[in-house]
Design an enzyme around this catalytic site. Structure first.
Site, PDB file in Angstrom:
ATOM      1  N   ASP A   1      -6.413-111.402  72.474  1.00  0.00           N
ATOM      2  CA  ASP A   1      -5.561-110.587  73.289  1.00  0.00           C
ATOM      3  C   ASP A   1      -4.325-110.129  72.535  1.00  0.00           C
ATOM      4  OD1 ASP A   1      -7.541-111.311  75.195  1.00  0.00           O
ATOM      5  OD2 ASP A   1      -6.455-112.930  75.699  1.00  0.00           O
TER       6      ASP A   1
ATOM      7  N   HIS B   1     -11.716-105.969  73.995  1.00  0.00           N
ATOM      8  CA  HIS B   1     -10.601-105.360  73.190  1.00  0.00           C
ATOM      9  C   HIS B   1     -10.329-104.134  74.100  1.00  0.00           C
ATOM     10  CE1 HIS B   1     -11.910-107.063  69.011  1.00  0.00           C
ATOM     11  NE2 HIS B   1     -11.361-107.859  69.796  1.00  0.00           N
TER      12      HIS B   1
HETATM   13  P1  GDP Z   1      -7.492-107.585  71.673  1.00  0.00           P
HETATM   14  O1  GDP Z   1      -8.633-108.587  72.179  1.00  0.00           O
HETATM   15  O2  GDP Z   1      -6.710-108.372  70.649  1.00  0.00           O
HETATM   16  O3  GDP Z   1      -7.781-106.151  71.422  1.00  0.00           O
HETATM   17  O4  GDP Z   1      -6.319-107.381  72.944  1.00  0.00           O
HETATM   18  P2  GDP Z   1      -6.557-107.233  74.479  1.00  0.00           P
HETATM   19  O5  GDP Z   1      -7.132-105.665  74.408  1.00  0.00           O
HETATM   20  O6  GDP Z   1      -7.404-108.076  75.294  1.00  0.00           O
HETATM   21  O7  GDP Z   1      -5.209-107.060  75.081  1.00  0.00           O
HETATM   22  C1  GDP Z   1      -4.147-106.149  74.411  1.00  0.00           C
HETATM   23  C2  GDP Z   1      -3.774-105.381  75.809  1.00  0.00           C
HETATM   24  O8  GDP Z   1      -2.277-104.762  75.466  1.00  0.00           O
HETATM   25  C3  GDP Z   1      -4.585-104.251  76.059  1.00  0.00           C
HETATM   26  O9  GDP Z   1      -4.430-104.103  77.416  1.00  0.00           O
HETATM   27  C4  GDP Z   1      -3.810-103.137  75.426  1.00  0.00           C
HETATM   28  O10 GDP Z   1      -3.931-101.687  76.057  1.00  0.00           O
HETATM   29  C5  GDP Z   1      -2.378-103.458  75.376  1.00  0.00           C
HETATM   30  N1  GDP Z   1      -1.538-103.158  74.327  1.00  0.00           N
HETATM   31  C6  GDP Z   1      -1.907-103.008  73.048  1.00  0.00           C
HETATM   32  N2  GDP Z   1      -0.591-102.822  72.623  1.00  0.00           N
HETATM   33  C7  GDP Z   1       0.326-102.587  73.411  1.00  0.00           C
HETATM   34  C8  GDP Z   1       1.752-102.321  73.407  1.00  0.00           C
HETATM   35  O11 GDP Z   1       2.336-102.137  72.284  1.00  0.00           O
HETATM   36  N3  GDP Z   1       2.387-102.289  74.442  1.00  0.00           N
HETATM   37  C9  GDP Z   1       1.983-102.440  75.777  1.00  0.00           C
HETATM   38  N4  GDP Z   1       2.702-102.217  76.869  1.00  0.00           N
HETATM   39  N5  GDP Z   1       0.676-102.831  75.692  1.00  0.00           N
HETATM   40  C10 GDP Z   1      -0.328-102.851  74.756  1.00  0.00           C
END
Ligand code: GDP
Length: 424
Positions: A13, A41
């Site tokens: 995440d 993701h």
């Molecule tokens: P992944 O599985 O590694 O792709 O991560 P996830 O998608 O589960 O979690 C990342 C969350 O953080 C998602 O809801 C993204 O939209 C959000 N996100 C990613 N980068 C940023 C950021 O720089 N700022 C904020 N506020 N949210 C972000």
């Protein structure tokens, strides 16, 4: 040919999906190499907001070929539902832009049953599984008791293989767990519905990738979860059942001899973790609620509230080493905007020892965080696009992490949108 793996440095995440979405612009092919639909993701772009579970994040860019490699847990039922949801938002998915390895094993309905049955048996000692069948799936794969996607093209042989598996699996379902048995007809009906629907996408993706390599195509490898969930090197047994490390990407994708040229490790500006297991420095009460709310930290797959903690530099440095990261993308810096002082875990105290080395899992249970506090910046960063425009305290926070990790941080994100990224 240039190739790059995007991997999680921590517990998952971290925001890998948004980094893949950003970087796919420069790549022709995106490959998922391990894991299944047990994580999510999140990608936000012009089509809307997507929670991708098994589909590679490159599916949202036209012209990119997406591959589900031999290392993934191919759950046709969930994959088809996900494809429908993505198509409903106007994204085209055809055998031209999605290819599934004929050597990927199928996650069968009994894998999900067994996952739930075992968690139920464990009671208070449960692993916190997402109950998507991933652990029973990989156990069966290593026992050589799965069906390969390519077998869908050989119905006669498939029938006899299924009958052998069925006889064996029904023994476990009924005699170990007292659950219901499957019949050959149940499975044939399931394969008729879901297997047939994925069949047009199944091909020899290893050959496709080797050919693409010869033609100089650029390939991006997308990992699931993070280093601390790696089966061999993570917080065992609270790991996942596959290898989440960049080193596995060549094998799980179908290009076993490949040497990766770039490994981008994604790190969140603070720590989060879903499920059970030791989590050093875990926050609780209003302090945790505030960070969880600010970061919208709820699981993309299950909606479960994520556990939260200050950035853990001991675990993160270990993750950087395991991944062999050449660069870091630091995400969600904006979320810390409300903090006056930002805690960071710089070492662990275990009994009377203080250490900056990540310990053996049994020791980890006893570790307490040694915290340092950095100045907060106290403002909204979401519209900042240039490094020079970041407040000095935010720059200091990034520089502090970069020095501690001994790895450059050329990407800093300050919001979830595709354009909310600062390139240094
Ligand atoms: P992944 O599985 O590694 O792709 O991560 P996830 O998608 O589960 O979690 C990342 C969350 O953080 C998602 O809801 C993204 O939209 C959000 N996100 C990613 N980068 C940023 C950021 O720089 N700022 C904020 N506020 N949210 C972000």
């Amino acid at each position: 040919m240039s190739n790059c793996a995007i991997v999680g440095i921590n517990w998952g995440d971290e925001g890998k999906g948004r980094m893949v979405d950003l970087l796919t612009e420069d790549y022709d092919i995106v490959v998922r190499c391990q894991g299944g639909g047990n994580a999510g993701h999140t990608v936000i772009n012009e089509f809307g907001k997507f929670a991708l579970h098994l589909l590679p994040s490159g599916i949202l860019r036209s012209g990119v070929v997406n591959i589900l490699g031999n290392g993934v847990a191919l759950d046709p039922e969930n994959l088809l539902a996900e494809m429908e949801a993505v198509r409903a938002k106007g994204v085209e998915i055809t055998p031209e832009n999605l290819k599934i390895s004929d050597r990927a094993s199928l996650l069968l309905p009994w894998h999900r049953d067994l996952d739930a049955l075992e968690e139920q048996r464990l009671g208070d000692k449960k692993y916190g599984s997402t109950k998507q069948g991933i652990a029973p799936f990989y156990s069966d794969k290593y026992q050589k008791k799965t069906i390969l996607a390519g077998e869908l093209f050989y119905p006669q042989e498939l029938r006899s293989h299924l009958e052998d598996l069925l006889e064996w699996k029904d023994l476990t379902l009924t005699r170990v767990y007292g659950s219901r048995a499957y019949t050959a007809d149940d499975l044939e009906a399931w394969l008729g519905k879901y297997g047939e629907a994925v069949k047009p996408f199944v091909c020899d993706t290893g050959a496709y990738l080797r050919e693409a390599q010869e033609r100089g195509k650029n390939v991006l490898f997308e990992a699931q979860l993070g280093a601390l969930r790696d089966l061999d090197f993570g917080i065992y047994p609270y790991t996942t059942s596959s290898n989440t490390l960049a080193a596995y990407a060549p094998i799980g994708s179908g290009l076993p001899s490949l040497k990766l040229t770039e490994i981008i490790g994604v790190v969140k500006a603070y720590s989060t973790c879903v499920g059970e297991g030791p989590f050093v420095g875990e926050l609780s009460g209003p302090e945790a609620d505030k960070l969880r709310e600010a970061g919208a930290e709820y699981g993309a797959k299950t909606g479960r509230p994520r556990r939260v903690a200050p950035l853990d530099l001991v675990a993160t440095r270990y993750g950087v080493e395991l991944q062999g990261a050449t660069k870091i993308a630091l995400t969600k810096l904006d979320v810390l905007g409300y903090m006056e002082k930002i805690p960071v875990c710089v070492k662990y105290r275990i009994g009377d020892k203080v250490t900056d080395r990540f310990p053996f899992p049994t020791e980890l249970e006893k570790a307490e965080p040694v915290l340092e506090y950095l100045e907060g910046w106290g403002c909204d960063l979401s519209s900042v696009r240039r490094w020079e425009d970041l407040p000095k305290a935010a720059q200091d926070y990034v520089n502090f992490i970069e020095a501690a990790l001994r790895c450059p941080i050329p990407y800093v994100s300050g919001g979830p949108e595709r354009e909310s990224i600062i390139l240094r």
